[in-house]
Design an enzyme around this catalytic site. Structure first.
Site, PDB file in Angstrom:
ATOM      1  N   HIS A  66      35.581 -12.415 -25.409  1.00 32.12           N
ATOM      2  CA  HIS A  66      36.755 -11.541 -25.296  1.00 32.12           C
ATOM      3  C   HIS A  66      37.243 -11.184 -26.696  1.00 32.12           C
ATOM      4  O   HIS A  66      36.815 -11.789 -27.683  1.00 32.12           O
ATOM      5  CB  HIS A  66      37.883 -12.255 -24.525  1.00 32.12           C
ATOM      6  CG  HIS A  66      38.434 -13.438 -25.269  1.00 32.12           C
ATOM      7  ND1 HIS A  66      37.791 -14.654 -25.293  1.00 32.12           N
ATOM      8  CD2 HIS A  66      39.540 -13.573 -26.054  1.00 32.12           C
ATOM      9  CE1 HIS A  66      38.485 -15.500 -26.038  1.00 32.12           C
ATOM     10  NE2 HIS A  66      39.554 -14.865 -26.529  1.00 32.12           N
ATOM     11  N   ASP A  68      41.094 -10.543 -28.780  1.00 30.95           N
ATOM     12  CA  ASP A  68      42.457 -11.036 -28.537  1.00 30.95           C
ATOM     13  C   ASP A  68      43.508  -9.934 -28.427  1.00 30.95           C
ATOM     14  O   ASP A  68      44.630 -10.208 -27.986  1.00 30.95           O
ATOM     15  CB  ASP A  68      42.865 -12.026 -29.635  1.00 30.95           C
ATOM     16  CG  ASP A  68      42.214 -13.392 -29.438  1.00 30.95           C
ATOM     17  OD1 ASP A  68      41.737 -13.665 -28.332  1.00 30.95           O
ATOM     18  OD2 ASP A  68      42.200 -14.179 -30.406  1.00 30.95           O
ATOM     19  N   HIS A 142      34.815 -13.026 -29.336  1.00 25.18           N
ATOM     20  CA  HIS A 142      34.596 -14.467 -29.480  1.00 25.18           C
ATOM     21  C   HIS A 142      34.849 -15.170 -28.160  1.00 25.18           C
ATOM     22  O   HIS A 142      35.327 -14.551 -27.194  1.00 25.18           O
ATOM     23  CB  HIS A 142      35.526 -15.018 -30.567  1.00 25.18           C
ATOM     24  CG  HIS A 142      36.975 -14.860 -30.224  1.00 25.18           C
ATOM     25  ND1 HIS A 142      37.644 -13.657 -30.371  1.00 25.18           N
ATOM     26  CD2 HIS A 142      37.872 -15.720 -29.677  1.00 25.18           C
ATOM     27  CE1 HIS A 142      38.895 -13.807 -29.963  1.00 25.18           C
ATOM     28  NE2 HIS A 142      39.060 -15.051 -29.521  1.00 25.18           N
ATOM     29  N   ARG A 152      39.020 -30.542 -24.171  1.00 24.36           N
ATOM     30  CA  ARG A 152      39.003 -30.032 -25.542  1.00 24.36           C
ATOM     31  C   ARG A 152      40.354 -29.406 -25.835  1.00 24.36           C
ATOM     32  O   ARG A 152      40.862 -28.607 -25.044  1.00 24.36           O
ATOM     33  CB  ARG A 152      37.893 -28.989 -25.636  1.00 24.36           C
ATOM     34  CG  ARG A 152      37.834 -28.149 -26.899  1.00 24.36           C
ATOM     35  CD  ARG A 152      36.846 -27.041 -26.634  1.00 24.36           C
ATOM     36  NE  ARG A 152      36.548 -26.186 -27.752  1.00 24.36           N
ATOM     37  CZ  ARG A 152      37.277 -25.155 -28.131  1.00 24.36           C
ATOM     38  NH1 ARG A 152      38.423 -24.866 -27.523  1.00 24.36           N
ATOM     39  NH2 ARG A 152      36.880 -24.393 -29.121  1.00 24.36           N
TER      40      ARG A 152
END
Ligand code: AKG
Ligand code: FE2
Length: 185
Positions: A66, A68, A142, A152
């Site tokens: 995607h 941002d 990214h 995580r």
């Protein structure tokens, strides 16, 4: 799930197109000629004299590719509502890495475009205190590869050059008055 006559090459392509396809089988030995292909939803092998192809499991990204500040539209990226179009820069601060034992997988990646193969990705392995910073547009598509185990944690930071659209304008005001007070001393 489906029985159809075609070549093995065609069957591989068809299986890729069907999300539920686990593989396929046909009677006889591998051949370039059309065969009667039995597509399978589940991988259960029985009988003799069959040739079987199992579809390789492709790992799912935990956060798909995607940008941002825009959303995918065809090959491009639309920078408009309802997405966070005002974002100008992004930074991800990793709070731990796989060596902590908290999680496995979960590499951050950049990809040259939406559909690129995994080999074209540039990966950043998370590590406590490591920060990756980039402009927030389609020039930096990214995502996060599959977290195969555990949890995580990363801190995402988004910046804007448009003070009117900043989410924390009170923080801006506070910063300005602190600076003003500092200048006065
Ligand atoms: O967790 C990460 O490493 C990246 C997260 C991200 O890209 C996002 O939240 O937009
Ligand atoms: Fe992101």
């Amino acid at each position: 799930m489906l029985v159809e006559a075609m070549t093995v090459q065609q069957a591989k392509a068809k299986c890729e197109e069907m999300p539920e396809c686990a593989g396929f089988t046909f009677a006889g030995r591998p051949t370039a000629e059309p065969v009667t292909v039995h597509f399978k939803r589940a991988w259960i092998l029985e009988g003799e004299g069959w040739t079987s192809y199992r579809r390789a499991a492709r790992p799912e990204d935990s956060h798909p590719a995607h940008a941002d500040n825009c959303f995918r539209r065809g090959a491009g990226c639309a920078r408009e509502a309802p997405f966070f179009h005002w974002r100008s820069h992004s930074a991800i601060l990793f709070l731990h890495g796989p060596e902590s034992g908290d999680f496995s997988g979960g590499d951050f990646f950049f990809t040259p475009d939406w559909e690129s193969e995994g080999a074209a990705r540039v990966r950043v392995v998370p590590k406590a205190g490591r920060l990756v910073a980039f402009t927030a547009g389609e020039e930096n598509i990214h995502g996060v590869e599959e977290v195969t185990n555990g949890t995580r944690c990363a801190l995402a930071i988004w910046l804007t050059l448009d003070a009117e659209l900043a989410e924390h304008r009170d923080e801006l005001r506070t910063a300005r008055s602190l600076l003003a007070a500092h200048k006065g001393t």
